[in-house]
Design a protein around this motif. Structure first.
Motif, mmCIF file in Angstrom:
data_model
loop_
_atom_site.group_PDB
_atom_site.id
_atom_site.type_symbol
_atom_site.label_atom_id
_atom_site.label_comp_id
_atom_site.label_asym_id
_atom_site.label_seq_id
_atom_site.Cartn_x
_atom_site.Cartn_y
_atom_site.Cartn_z
ATOM 1 N N ILE A 242 0.841 -1.201 0.000
ATOM 2 C CA ILE A 242 0.000 0.000 0.000
ATOM 3 C C ILE A 242 0.875 1.251 0.000
ATOM 4 O O ILE A 242 0.608 2.216 -0.732
ATOM 5 C CB ILE A 242 -0.946 -0.010 1.212
ATOM 6 C CG1 ILE A 242 -1.946 -1.161 1.097
ATOM 7 C CG2 ILE A 242 -1.684 1.325 1.338
ATOM 8 C CD1 ILE A 242 -2.796 -1.374 2.331
ATOM 9 N N ARG A 243 1.926 1.246 0.810
ATOM 10 C CA ARG A 243 2.840 2.394 0.845
ATOM 11 C C ARG A 243 3.541 2.573 -0.498
ATOM 12 O O ARG A 243 3.745 3.706 -0.967
ATOM 13 C CB ARG A 243 3.871 2.210 1.948
ATOM 14 C CG ARG A 243 3.307 2.263 3.368
ATOM 15 C CD ARG A 243 4.436 2.181 4.389
ATOM 16 N NE ARG A 243 5.336 3.312 4.248
ATOM 17 C CZ ARG A 243 6.599 3.322 4.685
ATOM 18 N NH1 ARG A 243 7.103 2.241 5.271
ATOM 19 N NH2 ARG A 243 7.346 4.390 4.531
ATOM 20 N N ILE A 245 2.424 1.722 -3.473
ATOM 21 C CA ILE A 245 1.452 2.268 -4.427
ATOM 22 C C ILE A 245 1.267 3.770 -4.206
ATOM 23 O O ILE A 245 1.069 4.529 -5.162
ATOM 24 C CB ILE A 245 0.106 1.520 -4.287
ATOM 25 C CG1 ILE A 245 0.262 0.069 -4.743
ATOM 26 C CG2 ILE A 245 -0.994 2.218 -5.089
ATOM 27 C CD1 ILE A 245 -0.961 -0.789 -4.495
ATOM 28 N N ASN A 246 1.368 4.204 -2.929
ATOM 29 C CA ASN A 246 1.204 5.625 -2.601
ATOM 30 C C ASN A 246 2.489 6.427 -2.774
ATOM 31 O O ASN A 246 2.549 7.600 -2.400
ATOM 32 C CB ASN A 246 0.694 5.769 -1.165
ATOM 33 C CG ASN A 246 -0.734 5.271 -1.017
ATOM 34 O OD1 ASN A 246 -1.517 5.310 -1.963
ATOM 35 N ND2 ASN A 246 -1.080 4.799 0.170
#
Length: 291
Positions: A242-243, A245-246
């Protein structure tokens, strides 16, 4: 000079509440676990006339622990993004992760010790009732074992592939390949989830139970705790995904990903020991369960 000293801006770091809160959470979790086991056994625990034999203390302990973990790690990520992770701080973070993994190694040593003590000495006279429960042989008399070349082999291949994928993700960020980083982490997470499903299926169809014998107890404690570590590692890697992707992680600053990769490789190595010692050697000569 006095004016200069007066106007000097001293930066004082506010004390973090997370160490204290996590300690409280661990205490409540431990006490709650004991109370919960009493509750499951049908017992009672009254304090000042109030019944405490219920699962809620345990649930509250889990909630406090998870909240402190989230807050503490969020602050750590924020500190890194703000540039507070100097070379010394980064080195200490690595030392901390190394010591954590070392403590996990010793944790699994305890379960391997229990398994080998029972399997190497099934007829040990000094151990009360051991012969009665094992028949003096290993696997114990009357126990049907799992076929190591079926689901356990599948899970071995799954974990080895996942270790390759997380290494791919790590090398991708070193070369500033964000697409490769995301792809590698995605595959690793999916393989981790697949491993957990296969192990759950294996547990449901196991021909023995935890309470049936010393074989079942040592088997489920060792493989079960490993399965829990796979779950934790999968969540760890999912957060990294998730990190990523961000837009998080750079070739020079990606210790969160590196720590997750270290942990995942540790999980892989422990599984190899489990596969060869418990599934293959530990079931050697036993009756294979079919169906």
């Amino acid at each position: 000079m006095a004016q200069a000293q007066k106007n000097h801006d001293y930066h004082i770091i506010d004390p973090s509440p997370w160490p204290l809160l996590s300690s409280i959470g661990a205490f409540v979790l431990a006490i709650g676990g004991i109370i919960y086991m009493r509750y499951l056994a049908g017992g009672s625990l009254k304090i000042f006339g109030l019944e405490f034999a219920n699962p809620w203390v345990f649930v509250i302990g889990i909630a406090i622990t998870l909240y402190s973990m989230y807050g503490w790690w969020s602050d750590t990520i924020k500190e890194g993004d703000e540039g507070h992770h100097t070379r010394v701080v980064s080195l200490h973070l690595r030392y901390g992760m190394i010591m954590f993994i070392a403590s996990e190694v010793m944790f699994f040593v305890a379960w391997f010790w229990a398994f080998f003590d029972a399997s190497l000495f099934p007829g040990e006279a000094i151990q009360a009732t051991r012969v009665e429960h094992t028949g003096g042989i290993w696997p114990p008399k009357g126990i049907e074992v799992l076929d190591p070349w079926h689901l356990p082999l599948y899970n071995t291949i799954i974990l080895l592939l996942s270790g390759t994928c997380v290494t791919w993700a790590h090398h991708a960020i070193l070369h500033n390949d964000r697409k490769g980083l995301i792809q590698g982490l995605t595959l690793t997470v999916l393989l981790g989830v697949l491993f957990s499903f296969v192990q759950a299926y294996e547990y449901v169809h196991a021909p023995f139970a935890f309470k049936d014998s010393i074989y079942g107890a040592t088997f489920f404690m060792a493989t079960g705790f490993h399965g829990f570590h796979v779950f934790v590692g999968t969540v760890f890697l999912l957060v990294c995904l998730i990190r990523a992707i961000n837009g998080a992680f750079t070739p020079k600053q990606h210790f969160g990903l590196e720590a997750a990769a270290w942990y995942w490789h540790f999980v892989d190595v422990v599984w190899l020991f489990l596969f060869f010692s418990i599934y293959i050697w530990g079931s050697w000569g036993g009756t294979i369960a079919h169906g």
